[in-house]
Scaffold this motif. Structure first.
Motif, short mmCIF file in Angstrom:
data_model
loop_
_atom_site.label_atom_id
_atom_site.label_comp_id
_atom_site.label_asym_id
_atom_site.label_seq_id
_atom_site.Cartn_x
_atom_site.Cartn_y
_atom_site.Cartn_z
N GLY A 170 0.83 -1.20 0.00
CA GLY A 170 0.00 0.00 0.00
C GLY A 170 0.87 1.26 0.00
O GLY A 170 2.09 1.17 0.04
N GLY A 171 0.22 2.40 -0.05
CA GLY A 171 0.95 3.67 -0.01
C GLY A 171 1.75 3.92 -1.27
O GLY A 171 1.45 3.37 -2.34
N HIS A 223 -9.28 6.09 7.13
CA HIS A 223 -8.15 5.82 6.22
C HIS A 223 -7.80 4.36 6.07
O HIS A 223 -6.97 4.02 5.23
CB HIS A 223 -6.95 6.66 6.66
CG HIS A 223 -7.18 8.12 6.44
ND1 HIS A 223 -7.97 8.86 7.29
CD2 HIS A 223 -6.80 8.95 5.44
CE1 HIS A 223 -8.04 10.10 6.84
NE2 HIS A 223 -7.34 10.19 5.73
N GLY A 254 -5.42 2.44 3.10
CA GLY A 254 -4.12 1.82 3.38
C GLY A 254 -4.11 0.36 2.96
O GLY A 254 -5.12 -0.20 2.56
#
Ligand code: F6P
Length: 365
Positions: free
Chosen positions: A67-68, A289, A293
């Protein structure tokens, strides 16, 4: 060696790393191309001390399921509004786009691939008008860009939200409670609608259909009295608004652009239900969030990978001022100018709303 610069801007989104990896892998086939990553969106170029990272195959191997974004991102600033601190501690915003163009020349960058949402692509268009060789790759978990059928990150967010509805179902049933789940989406209801349908919620509240609290109460009562089920699950989008009212983000400031962001759509609905005489226990969950994520699902990884390969091939073909898009199972390019600012919202009379109503989901209309 020719150089292409990659930047990720705006909120992160599952699949960003898969795009970066795909650009690098595809570029490596060409032999004479090097990929640079600008750290923290365009900040890496705009800052006095340049911060870029050479992205070779070793740097991106195995990142497709992470992720990210390995090069970081930011939702603030950018080349046309670079924050400069004044003596009194406040900020003024300066246009640093010329500085950016010069810096790219110095670095020998031939083309830029900007991966970002609507805001980032507006910046891409402005940079293109200034003469930059730039290509856009759209990203948002909200799936609200008209130019493309899907954006990567959306399906992952829907999976996360659906998993939450499933989990809330069992605890709601055990306690005879009404559980309200607030999901993201800004002023679009795609995540709410898709997860409410997949999870079998009783009520789904989306910004596109302002809700009448009496109708929501009616559905809850029917659920208890007629259907004989002593619990209910409600999915509400963060941008939801009551009939005649406004979304909380409209009242308290734009979503996503503050240091502090409080949600509130679920809490507001809970209070309204209580005020309308619902006596059952009500609890709210704000997913936040968590939807952004973590590991992208297979669809998002593959869409992101297709976008990355296509974006680099657009660089080879010098298709500047264009954005990658996915339409009718094909990855295509569309002019940035057409793509920006055209938001795709849920149509209240769409097939999907019809389907949801067909299985008893109420929208408060
Ligand atoms: O646009 C993506 C999104 O996750 C929205 O769904 C949400 O409203 C917003 O970004 C949150 O932004 P931030 O991470 O700045 O709080």
């Amino acid at each position: 060696m020719k150089r292409v610069l990659v930047a990720t801007g705006g909120g992160d989104c599952p699949g960003l790393n898969a795009v970066i990896r795909a650009i690098v892998y595809r570029a490596s086939i060409e032999k004479d191309w090097e990929v640079l990553g600008s750290i923290q969106s365009f900040d890496g170029i705009l800052k006095d001390e340049t911060e870029v990272k050479v992205l070779d195959k070793d740097a991106v191997r195995g990142i497709h399921y992470r992720g990210g974004t390995i090069i970081g991102t930011t939702t603030k600033g950018g080349p046309f509004a670079w924050p400069v601190k004044k003596e009194d501690g406040s900020y003024e915003f300066e246009d640093r786009s010329d500085y950016m163009m010069d810096k790219l020349k110095e670095l020998g960058v031939e083309a830029v691939i900007s991966i970002g949402g609507d805001g980032s692509q507006r910046i891409s268009q402005k940079l293109y008008e200034k003469g930059m060789n730039i290509i856009g790759v759209p990203k948002t978990i909200d799936n609200d860009l008209k130019a493309t059928d899907f954006t990567f990150g959306f399906q992952t967010a829907v999976e996360v939200a659906t998993d939450a509805v499933d989990k809330l179902n069992t605890t709601a049933a055990s306690h005879n409670r009404i559980l309200i789940l607030e999901v993201m989406g800004r002023d679009a209801g795609w995540i709410a609608l898709n997860s409410a349908l997949a999870g079998g919620a009783e009520v789904c509240i989306i910004p596109e259909i302002p809700y009448d609290i009496n109708k929501v109460v009616e559905r809850i009562r029917r659920r208890y009295d007629k259907d004989g089920r002593g619990f209910a699950n409600i999915v509400i989008a963060e941008g939801a608004k009551p009939l005649g009212g406004s979304a909380l983000a409209e009242e308290y400031g734009e979503i996503g652009n503050e240091n502090l962001k409080l949600s509130g759509a679920a809490d507001r609905l809970a209070r309204e239900l209580k005020a309308a005489g619902i006596t059952a226990d009500i609890r709210t969950t704000v997913l936040g969030h968590i939807q952004r994520g973590g590991i992208p699902c297979a669809f998002d990884r593959n869409l992101a990978t297709s976008f990355g390969v296509k974006a680099f091939e657009m660089v080879l073909e010098k298709q500047y001022g264009q954005m990658v898009a996915y339409r009718n199972f094909e990855v295509i390019s569309v002019p940035l100018e057409e793509a920006i600012g055209s938001q795709k919202l849920v149509e209240p009379d769409s097939q999907m709303i019809h389907t949801a109503k067909g299985v008893g989901i109420a929208f408060g209309d």
